[in-house]
Write an enzyme that holds these catalytic residues in place. Structure first.
Site, PDB file in Angstrom:
ATOM      1  N   ALA A 145       0.854  -1.196   0.000  1.00 50.22           N
ATOM      2  CA  ALA A 145       0.000   0.000   0.000  1.00 50.22           C
ATOM      3  C   ALA A 145       0.882   1.235   0.000  1.00 50.22           C
ATOM      4  CB  ALA A 145      -0.881   0.007   1.241  1.00 50.22           C
ATOM      5  N   ALA A 191       0.372   5.340   0.840  1.00 50.24           N
ATOM      6  CA  ALA A 191      -0.483   6.467   1.207  1.00 50.24           C
ATOM      7  C   ALA A 191       0.390   7.696   1.387  1.00 50.24           C
ATOM      8  CB  ALA A 191      -1.274   6.144   2.462  1.00 50.24           C
ATOM      9  N   SER A 192      -0.225   8.803   1.813  1.00 47.66           N
ATOM     10  CA  SER A 192       0.530  10.052   1.774  1.00 47.66           C
ATOM     11  C   SER A 192       1.628  10.129   2.838  1.00 47.66           C
ATOM     12  CB  SER A 192      -0.410  11.233   1.900  1.00 47.66           C
ATOM     13  OG  SER A 192      -1.195  11.087   3.041  1.00 47.66           O
ATOM     14  N   ALA A 231       2.994   7.206   4.530  1.00 44.99           N
ATOM     15  CA  ALA A 231       3.909   6.059   4.525  1.00 44.99           C
ATOM     16  C   ALA A 231       3.605   5.083   3.406  1.00 44.99           C
ATOM     17  CB  ALA A 231       3.800   5.338   5.861  1.00 44.99           C
ATOM     18  N   VAL A 236       3.861   0.787   2.603  1.00 41.31           N
ATOM     19  CA  VAL A 236       3.971  -0.473   3.339  1.00 41.31           C
ATOM     20  C   VAL A 236       4.472  -1.585   2.412  1.00 41.31           C
ATOM     21  CG1 VAL A 236       2.665  -2.197   4.657  1.00 41.31           C
ATOM     22  CG2 VAL A 236       2.104   0.227   4.893  1.00 41.31           C
ATOM     23  N   ASP A 253      -9.141   5.812  14.327  1.00 41.48           N
ATOM     24  CA  ASP A 253      -9.179   5.797  12.863  1.00 41.48           C
ATOM     25  C   ASP A 253      -9.661   4.432  12.372  1.00 41.48           C
ATOM     26  OD1 ASP A 253      -8.813   6.869  10.357  1.00 41.48           O
ATOM     27  OD2 ASP A 253      -6.678   6.439  10.260  1.00 41.48           O
TER      28      ASP A 253
HETATM   29  N1  LIG Z   1       0.260  -5.786   9.870  1.00 45.44           N
HETATM   30  C1  LIG Z   1      -0.194  -5.774   8.621  1.00 45.44           C
HETATM   31  N2  LIG Z   1      -0.433  -6.923   7.972  1.00 45.44           N
HETATM   32  C2  LIG Z   1      -0.895  -6.932   6.704  1.00 45.44           C
HETATM   33  N3  LIG Z   1      -1.137  -5.828   5.975  1.00 45.44           N
HETATM   34  C3  LIG Z   1      -0.911  -4.643   6.561  1.00 45.44           C
HETATM   35  C4  LIG Z   1      -0.434  -4.543   7.910  1.00 45.44           C
HETATM   36  N4  LIG Z   1      -0.288  -3.241   8.219  1.00 45.44           N
HETATM   37  C5  LIG Z   1      -0.666  -2.550   7.119  1.00 45.44           C
HETATM   38  N5  LIG Z   1      -1.048  -3.377   6.127  1.00 45.44           N
HETATM   39  C6  LIG Z   1      -1.531  -2.987   4.780  1.00 45.44           C
HETATM   40  O1  LIG Z   1      -1.041  -1.703   4.451  1.00 45.44           O
HETATM   41  C7  LIG Z   1      -2.120  -0.764   4.317  1.00 45.44           C
HETATM   42  C8  LIG Z   1      -1.706   0.603   4.876  1.00 45.44           C
HETATM   43  O2  LIG Z   1      -1.333   0.465   6.230  1.00 45.44           O
HETATM   44  P1  LIG Z   1      -1.647   1.593   7.309  1.00 45.44           P
HETATM   45  O3  LIG Z   1      -3.122   1.811   7.312  1.00 45.44           O
HETATM   46  O4  LIG Z   1      -0.988   1.229   8.583  1.00 45.44           O
HETATM   47  O5  LIG Z   1      -0.880   2.822   6.632  1.00 45.44           O
HETATM   48  P2  LIG Z   1      -1.307   4.324   6.470  1.00 45.44           P
HETATM   49  O6  LIG Z   1      -0.187   4.965   5.743  1.00 45.44           O
HETATM   50  O7  LIG Z   1      -1.699   4.887   7.793  1.00 45.44           O
HETATM   51  O8  LIG Z   1      -2.562   4.201   5.519  1.00 45.44           O
HETATM   52  P3  LIG Z   1      -4.003   4.918   5.570  1.00 45.44           P
HETATM   53  O9  LIG Z   1      -3.720   6.387   5.579  1.00 45.44           O
HETATM   54  O10 LIG Z   1      -4.644   4.411   4.290  1.00 45.44           O
HETATM   55  O11 LIG Z   1      -4.732   4.408   6.792  1.00 45.44           O
HETATM   56  C9  LIG Z   1      -3.281  -1.414   5.039  1.00 45.44           C
HETATM   57  O12 LIG Z   1      -4.515  -0.974   4.546  1.00 45.44           O
HETATM   58  C10 LIG Z   1      -3.047  -2.884   4.777  1.00 45.44           C
HETATM   59  O13 LIG Z   1      -3.489  -3.242   3.480  1.00 45.44           O
END
Ligand SMILES: Nc1ncnc2c1ncn2[C@@H]1O[C@H](COP(=O)(O)OP(=O)(O)OP(=O)(O)O)[C@@H](O)[C@H]1O
Length: 453
Positions: free
Chosen positions: A133, A135-136, A138, A140, A291
């Site tokens: 994934a 996003a703005s 981070a 992953v 969230d």
């Molecule tokens: N522990 C995990 N196991 C499997 N997939 C994960 C895990 N943590 C994150 N992901 C995947 O990565 C995506 C983004 O993670 P996370 O929500 O922590 O990041 P973010 O940058 O805060 O994104 P957002 O702003 O969309 O919430 C999740 O929607 C999921 O698909």
């Protein structure tokens, strides 16, 4: 003696030079970011003048998306705050997506190596260069530790903190100018929103804090004997402020009803487990996950619900909880004096609140108050304009008496809105307030002061 003080002087001088240099560098970056922001605003404005005139909410949304991180989050805040912003903006901004083109993998490698101080190959057996994934804040990536454990690595985008700080300074300045030009606008509303957002977003950029939240949430689940939910356990040896390595979850997000149905014949029960866990964390954990949209909940292969993304959490002071309980109870009974007393407890004030005067002001709303059902007040459904207006009026009256409601209040309301939305999708037949599978009191006999009763 003089030698060591000479060294100290030299060190201080070097420190000064270094901080002067980084100040200059940050100022230059800040300047470039402001130029970029003005460029985007200028292009959009020019387009508008030249005749390409979408409705203003749509124009603002696309402008926010072009401006990136801070504005995308700001847009999402607008989308989830129907009590503050006009309906057409709330609806338009619900389309504001936090999808960012992935960063090339060499940036990810560089950040991980810089943060953890070792080459990537020595830290992990394998890291998938294709992100899970992006996003703005981070990106992953899935990976394997040297011991074979499956993990994901959440890596902060380079320079995000600086962009946030610059954007917020810029927004603050713009808000001040707007306040000057339109003195009728509620000052605390604009600057208050900006302050809340800045605090929340900077907290989201500290992955050590997020790792601490993951651990604390799992400890709360263990302590309360909750076996239906789980959060990924962080791997602290591979975690810093900008890199978070954690246990990988396998399952499906609660966003897609059709996929979910393949994994369980009772999607509503999955949602109920998630909601019950969340309600119980309100009472029994140090903080609540602020969230919990459906994308941050997963149905895991073993049937448990996985809570991910603990970047934004809310904490409610014990006194504020008691105050909130008293407040809702007072609304239910139409007891204005008690409402005023409770508001003085919930809001943070420096001066003593004149409860008599506050009571009189709230009394002026009495007609509207009598028609409100307390459960509708908590749901604050975006379609329920009456409730939203009433909440806004109460907030305004409170402000007039120097009461500022804590950020937790907004976070809690926002969370109820999210729930309301995906209850409609996943379990349309369920009524959040009468379904007896739902335990809103989170294992406690009831919320303090009889909240919701
Ligand atoms: N522990 C995990 N196991 C499997 N997939 C994960 C895990 N943590 C994150 N992901 C995947 O990565 C995506 C983004 O993670 P996370 O929500 O922590 O990041 P973010 O940058 O805060 O994104 P957002 O702003 O969309 O919430 C999740 O929607 C999921 O698909």
């Amino acid at each position: 003696m003089s030698d060591s003080s000479g060294i100290k002087d030299m060190k201080a001088w070097l420190e000064g030079e270094r901080s002067g240099l980084s100040l200059a560098l940050n100022t230059a970056r800040g300047g470039a970011r402001i130029a970029e922001t003005l460029g985007v605003l200028g292009r959009q404005g020019l387009g508008w003048l030249l005749g390409n005139r979408p409705p203003v909410p749509a124009l603002l949304r696309t402008t926010f998306e072009s401006l990136g991180t801070t504005y995308i989050k700001l847009g999402q805040f607008i989308a989830s705050s129907p009590s503050i912003f006009p309906e057409e903006y709330v609806e338009e901004f619900q389309r504001c997506l936090d999808r960012t083109p992935p960063l090339p993998f060499h940036y990810i490698r560089e950040t991980i190596e810089q943060e953890l101080g070792q080459p990537l190959e020595q830290l992990y057996q394998f890291v998938d260069p294709k992100p899970l994934a992006s996003a703005s804040i981070a990106q992953v990536h899935s990976a394997k530790l040297k011991n074979g454990q499956d993990v994901v690595i959440k890596v902060q985008r380079p320079g995000v903190r600086n962009v946030l700080l610059t954007d917020f300074n810029f927004l603050y300045l713009a808000a001040r100018i707007t306040e000057r030009l339109a003195p009728g606008l509620s000052k605390s509303a604009i600057s208050g929103v900006i302050e809340e957002l800045q605090a929340g977003m900077l907290e989201e950029c500290d992955f050590i804090k997020e790792a601490g939240n993951l651990k604390a949430f799992n400890a709360f689940l263990r302590d309360t004997g909750n076996t239906s939910a789980i959060a990924p356990e962080p791997v602290m040896s591979h975690t810093t402020g900008k890199v978070l390595t954690m246990e990988r979850f396998f399952g499906v997000p609660l966003t897609d009803m059709n996929v979910l149905k393949k994994y369980t014949d009772d999607p509503a029960q999955t949602l109920i487990s998630a909601l019950n866990t969340w309600f119980s964390s309100l009472m029994l954990c140090d903080f609540f996950h602020a969230d919990v949209h459906a994308g941050n909940l997963m149905l895991l292969e073993d049937g448990r619900v996985g809570f991910i993304d603990f970047g934004i959490v809310g904490r409610i002071r014990r006194e504020a909880w008691d105050g909130m309980a008293k407040f809702f109870d007072a609304i239910g009974r139409g007891d204005i004096r008690q409402m005023a007393e409770a508001m003085a407890v919930i809001g943070m004030t420096r001066e003593e609140v004149d409860v008599d005067a506050l009571t009189r002001d709230i009394e002026s709303l009495q007609g509207a108050l009598g028609q409100v059902d307390p459960s509708a007040l908590i749901q604050a459904d975006r379609n329920d304009k009456e409730v939203n207006r009433l909440l806004m009026d109460l907030v305004k009256i409170g402000e007039g008496h120097g009461i500022r409601f804590p950020r937790e209040f907004a976070l809690l309301l926002k969370q109820f809105l999210y729930f309301d939305r995906y209850v409609q999708v996943l379990a349309p037949e369920m009524d959040m307030f009468s379904d007896n599978r739902l335990d809103m009191f989170g294992g406690a006999d009831e919320l303090p002061g009889g909240l919701l009763h």
